[in-house]
Write an enzyme that holds these catalytic residues in place. Structure first.
Site, short mmCIF file in Angstrom:
data_model
loop_
_atom_site.label_atom_id
_atom_site.label_comp_id
_atom_site.label_asym_id
_atom_site.label_seq_id
_atom_site.Cartn_x
_atom_site.Cartn_y
_atom_site.Cartn_z
N CYS A 75 28.58 39.49 42.27
CA CYS A 75 29.49 39.20 41.15
C CYS A 75 29.47 37.72 40.80
O CYS A 75 29.28 36.87 41.67
CB CYS A 75 30.93 39.57 41.51
N ASP A 76 29.72 37.44 39.54
CA ASP A 76 29.92 36.06 39.12
C ASP A 76 30.74 36.06 37.84
O ASP A 76 30.65 37.01 37.04
CB ASP A 76 28.60 35.33 38.88
N SER A 77 31.56 35.02 37.66
CA SER A 77 32.43 34.95 36.48
C SER A 77 32.49 33.53 35.95
O SER A 77 32.33 32.57 36.71
CB SER A 77 33.85 35.42 36.82
#
Length: 212
Positions: A75-77
């Site tokens: 995941c990355d945001s």
């Protein structure tokens, strides 16, 4: 089959646990700056999905012997806001000064949190399938007093989270609302993850723990 979460985020872990999955947690150790530098003029969506994929593949390589039949989720945001020079992409502030500047700029306004996910299916210890995607959620920030901002910065919470805020922690007091998926803002989008798992032939219900 086990789900391996390629993240040390307690918020992502809490979301998965509340949704019936008890993941194995492994941290990728990926050099995010190096991944970003290798891309040519990426869009925010491209950047978060490539970072998520790099994390998932790194962890898949690390756990393939221990969990030869598993799915690894990366995941990355990052937050996109309107700044004085146009649209700005905001990651983790890292320092109190940057977090303060970020909040002073976005209080009373809106931003779009872009969350990228990648899932890798291990079969017999080999990455057999990979799927990746992105989710966007609009965040409406409240106005924050100087006293509140000082206290929030002193907590340390906003320094190491995308955009300098949380929805599920102290930062939730200063978010007026969202338009989109709340789990995406917390860090792992359940709808997006379910869709990506479906693309690699895994039903999310098969990952639920027995007590779910």
């Amino acid at each position: 089959m086990r789900l391996v979460l390629a993240s040390a985020s307690p918020a992502r872990l809490a979301v998965l646990r509340a949704a019936g999955v008890e993941p194995v947690v492994r941290v990728s150790g990926v050099d995010e700056d190096a991944v970003a530098a290798a891309l040519t003029d990426p869009s925010p969506a491209d950047l978060v999905t490539e970072l998520a994929k790099a994390k998932a593949l790194a962890v898949a390589d690390a756990v393939h012997g221990e969990y030869p039949d598993a799915v690894v989720v990366g995941c990355d945001s990052m937050l996109i806001t309107d700044g004085p020079t146009g649209r700005e992409v905001v990651g983790k502030p890292g320092t109190v000064e940057r977090a303060r500047d970020r909040w002073l700029a976005m209080a009373g306004g809106t931003g779009e949190l872009i969350t990228g996910h990648a899932v890798v299916r291990l079969a017999g210890g080999t990455p057999a399938k990979v799927a990746q995607g992105v989710e966007g959620t609009v965040v409406r920030f409240g106005r924050i007093t100087a006293h509140e901002l000082d206290a929030y910065l002193a907590s340390g919470e906003p320094l190491n989270v995308a955009g300098g805020f949380t929805l599920d922690g102290l930062g939730g007091w200063f978010v007026d609302g969202i338009d989109g998926d709340p789990s995406s803002v917390i860090g792992i989008s359940l709808p997006l993850t379910r869709r990506l798992l479906g693309e690699i032939g895994v039903s999310v219900v098969d990952l639920w723990s027995r007590g779910a």
